[in-house]
Design an enzyme around this catalytic site. Structure first.
Site, short mmCIF file in Angstrom:
data_model
loop_
_atom_site.label_atom_id
_atom_site.label_comp_id
_atom_site.label_asym_id
_atom_site.label_seq_id
_atom_site.Cartn_x
_atom_site.Cartn_y
_atom_site.Cartn_z
N HIS A 96 -21.61 2.14 15.72
CA HIS A 96 -22.06 3.35 16.41
C HIS A 96 -20.96 3.87 17.33
CE1 HIS A 96 -26.27 3.16 15.07
NE2 HIS A 96 -26.06 1.86 15.07
N HIS A 97 -20.88 5.19 17.43
CA HIS A 97 -19.89 5.85 18.28
C HIS A 97 -20.19 5.55 19.74
CE1 HIS A 97 -17.24 8.88 19.94
NE2 HIS A 97 -16.84 9.22 18.73
N PRO A 98 -19.19 5.17 20.52
CA PRO A 98 -19.48 4.81 21.91
C PRO A 98 -19.79 6.00 22.81
CG PRO A 98 -17.13 4.64 21.46
CD PRO A 98 -17.81 4.88 20.14
N ARG A 157 -29.02 4.21 23.87
CA ARG A 157 -28.71 4.11 22.44
C ARG A 157 -29.54 3.03 21.74
NH1 ARG A 157 -23.81 3.17 22.73
NH2 ARG A 157 -22.89 5.17 22.18
#
Length: 385
Positions: free
Chosen positions: A230-232, A283
């Site tokens: 996942h994109h931070p 998230r």
């Protein structure tokens, strides 16, 4: 024959393994004539495998084939005076020379920058090292595995522990940076008539692609950790489990988040998820909620709905799926070449196309990776002219 934008260039490739050969191959893809100078034992990667193709003396490494299309092979022992003289005649005619020896080796071979420019003042020299040409660790040998770790990339890759990228990305990026630098130096030479030395390294390539992960530390003082799937900095932007195989979703804007919520019949303004910073902060809860929603249907169902709505999404393809995918084939990303001993081979193609050419790279006829010294006699005869 004018076959590609670099078809007027002669490139001498003294490199081996991957970073340098990849840079030379990029120039060859664009039409340059690339003479790969190999030791009598050949490039190290000729022995890297399995897998190989062919048997016995005709056995060829698929690893070597990945970085050496559009080249001619000439065997020279650079410690032999007669062979060194042949190389010097080749250098005198060349536009570009590439080398990736450890710092100081070219000098010991009698091929210092001064000597090269004495032979050919217009020569552009590309030198690739592992950790740079100066500094306290310039003498270290450079290999991709080490550079991925030392350059920080592994520290942000993986889910539970640092993980290397599945291809030698440090080598490949160094090669691309090198080819880019060569083209800049050639452009300058068109004005000045003088060659220049271009230097890059595996370490420089790794640091050079830190992008926003680097500025998280240099600007914000935050040390990035493992990014996982996942994109931070964006959510939802990653891989999500379904009833069958995972799907990937990339909501790169608030509008795309609202479109995704329309597909899912969710309220886009729900507290905790209304803005990207909120979604990043929550998230884990968002991923759990999405995967619970996706759990009752197969990936194909969700991908169809997402595509229809215009949400960027996709699957994770295996290599066989990639090379049978019509979109890849339509871009000329799979080449067919005739190998001297193995017959017709299919190879990954250049990522660059020009105008409406159906093929990748700038040339219409691509050359198969050469067998060892395949072109040696012809090159020697040409140098005698």
């Amino acid at each position: 024959m004018d076959d590609g934008p670099l078809s007027d260039l002669l490139v001498v490739d003294l490199t081996r393994a991957l970073a340098g050969p990849h840079a030379a191959m990029m120039l060859g893809d664009m039409g340059a004539r690339v003479v790969k100078v190999e030791s009598p034992a050949g490039d190290d990667t000729r022995g890297w495998g399995p897998p190989f193709v062919g048997e016995g003396e005709e056995r060829e490494s698929t690893y070597f084939m990945a970085a050496n299309r559009n080249k001619e092979s000439l065997v020279l022992d650079l410690k032999d005076e007669a062979d060194l003289a042949i190389l010097e005649r080749l250098v005198a005619r060349a536009d570009v020379l590439l080398e990736n020896y450890r710092v100081g080796v070219m000098d010991r071979l009698g091929l210092s920058v001064e000597r090269l420019h004495e032979l050919n003042p217009g020569l552009v020299v590309l030198s690739i090292t592992g950790f740079g040409h100066d500094g306290p660790e310039a003498s270290r040998a450079g290999y991709d595995q080490i550079a991925q770790g030392e350059g920080g990339l592994m520290s942000i890759t993986g889910t539970e522990q640092p993980t290397k990228v599945g291809v030698p990305i440090a080598d490949l990026i160094a090669g691309m940076n090198g080819a880019f630098g060569v083209l800049a130096a050639l452009h300058e030479r068109s004005r000045t008539g003088r060659g220049r030395v271009v230097r890059t390294s595996l370490l420089a390539g790794m640091v050079g692609v830190h992008a926003f992960q680097g500025t998280r530390w240099t600007v914000a003082g935050e040390v990035p950790g493992l990014a996982g799937d996942h994109h931070p900095s964006i959510a939802p932007y990653g891989m999500f489990r379904t009833q069958t195989v995972p799907v990937q979703i990339a909501c790169g804007s608030e509008n795309l988040w609202r479109v995704l919520c329309g597909v899912l019949s969710w309220d886009p303004a729900e507290p905790g998820f209304a803005t990207n910073p909120e979604r990043v902060a929550h998230r884990d809860a968002l991923v759990d909620r999405l995967e619970a929603h996706f759990a009752d249907r197969p990936a194909e169902h969700w991908l169809a709905l997402l595509a229809e709505a215009g949400v960027p999404s996709g699957m994770v393809r295996s290599m066989d799926s990639v090379y049978s995918w019509e979109q890849v084939l339509s871009q000329g990303l799979l080449l067919s070449v005739e190998h001297a001993t193995q017959g017709e081979l299919r190879l990954p193609g250049s990522p660059i196309r020009f105008d409406d050419q159906p093929w990748s790279g700038g040339r219409s006829q691509h050359l198969a990776p050469p067998t060892l010294d395949q072109h040696g006699s012809a090159i020697r005869e040409w140098l005698e002219d």
